[in-house]
Motif scaffolding. Structure first.
Motif, short mmCIF file in Angstrom:
data_model
loop_
_atom_site.label_atom_id
_atom_site.label_comp_id
_atom_site.label_asym_id
_atom_site.label_seq_id
_atom_site.Cartn_x
_atom_site.Cartn_y
_atom_site.Cartn_z
N ASN A 38 74.18 67.01 58.95
CA ASN A 38 72.74 67.24 59.05
C ASN A 38 71.93 66.01 58.63
O ASN A 38 70.89 65.71 59.23
CB ASN A 38 72.33 68.46 58.20
CG ASN A 38 72.66 69.76 58.89
OD1 ASN A 38 71.95 70.19 59.79
ND2 ASN A 38 73.76 70.38 58.51
N ASN A 41 72.19 63.36 61.42
CA ASN A 41 71.42 63.75 62.60
C ASN A 41 69.96 64.03 62.28
O ASN A 41 69.21 64.49 63.13
CB ASN A 41 72.08 64.94 63.29
CG ASN A 41 73.40 64.54 63.92
OD1 ASN A 41 73.42 63.84 64.92
ND2 ASN A 41 74.50 64.93 63.30
N THR A 43 68.32 66.29 60.73
CA THR A 43 67.75 67.63 60.89
C THR A 43 66.85 67.91 59.70
O THR A 43 66.87 67.19 58.70
CB THR A 43 68.88 68.69 60.95
OG1 THR A 43 69.51 68.73 59.66
CG2 THR A 43 69.90 68.39 62.03
N GLU A 44 66.07 68.97 59.79
CA GLU A 44 65.20 69.34 58.67
C GLU A 44 66.03 69.59 57.41
O GLU A 44 65.69 69.14 56.33
CB GLU A 44 64.34 70.56 59.01
CG GLU A 44 63.22 70.26 59.97
CD GLU A 44 62.34 69.10 59.51
OE1 GLU A 44 61.88 69.12 58.35
OE2 GLU A 44 62.12 68.17 60.32
#
Length: 191
Positions: A38, A41, A43-44
């Motif tokens: 995560n 990448n 992501t939040e």
């Protein structure tokens, strides 16, 4: 086979989880890998997790519990799994107990790997150099080991009392350690 693999960072949990995963044909689920994916990448969740990991802090339970619950419910985990890096405190043990009950499955065993602190420090510093991990500075490593001793190591007693704990030396030949773990797991399964 549903297993937890526990021990301080650098003790070889990931390596042994991969070998056990291959042997039992079940996924090895590392919360660290999920968070790193995560973060990489962006992501939040990754951005939120990075704020903690860069300071050597652990990601809060609420985020971790949600990710683990979703992961254990996936199709590839229906016949078993190995959880690496979870639970790490008493509230996560309680959360995992609820998850297992909701999934209608039981934990088969807890594999605990052990090693001296100086061995762990050396292994993690080597890993940091090889992998270029920003979260493996000597200060961060020391803080993580202290957190493990304070919060996670006491969980081994919970699983010992439940008759699920199998402890192993994490130092030595990787294949020999794996062979010993598999022998003990198969003995436990036969009981």
């Amino acid at each position: 086979m549903r297993l937890l693999i526990m021990g301080p960072q650098g003790v070889g949990k990931g390596t042994q989880a991969a070998l056990l995963s291959e042997h039992y044909e079940i996924p090895a689920i590392s919360t660290g890998d999920i968070f790193r994916y995560n973060i990489k990448n962006q992501t939040e969740l990754g951005k939120e997790a990075l704020a903690y990991t860069d300071k050597g802090e652990l990601v809060p339970d609420e985020l971790t519990n949600k990710i683990v619950k979703d992961r254990l419910a996936m199709d590839d985990a229906k016949n078993g799994w190995i959880l690496d890096g979870y639970p790490r405190n008493a509230s996560q043990v309680a959360a995992l107990d609820v998850m297992l009950e909701e999934l209608g499955v039981e934990l088969d065993a807890v594999v605990a790997l052990e090693a001296d602190r100086d061995v762990l420090m050396e292994r993690m510093q080597k890993r940091a150099a090889e992998q270029g991990r920003s979260d493996d500075t000597p200060e961060v490593i020391a803080k993580r080991l202290e957190t493990y001793e304070k919060e996670t190591a006491p969980l081994l007693n919970i699983y010992r009392e439940r008759g699920l704990l199998l402890a192993f030396d994490g130092v030595g030949d990787i294949d020999e350690i794996s062979k010993t773990i598999i022998e003990k797991l198969n003995e436990k399964r036969a009981d």
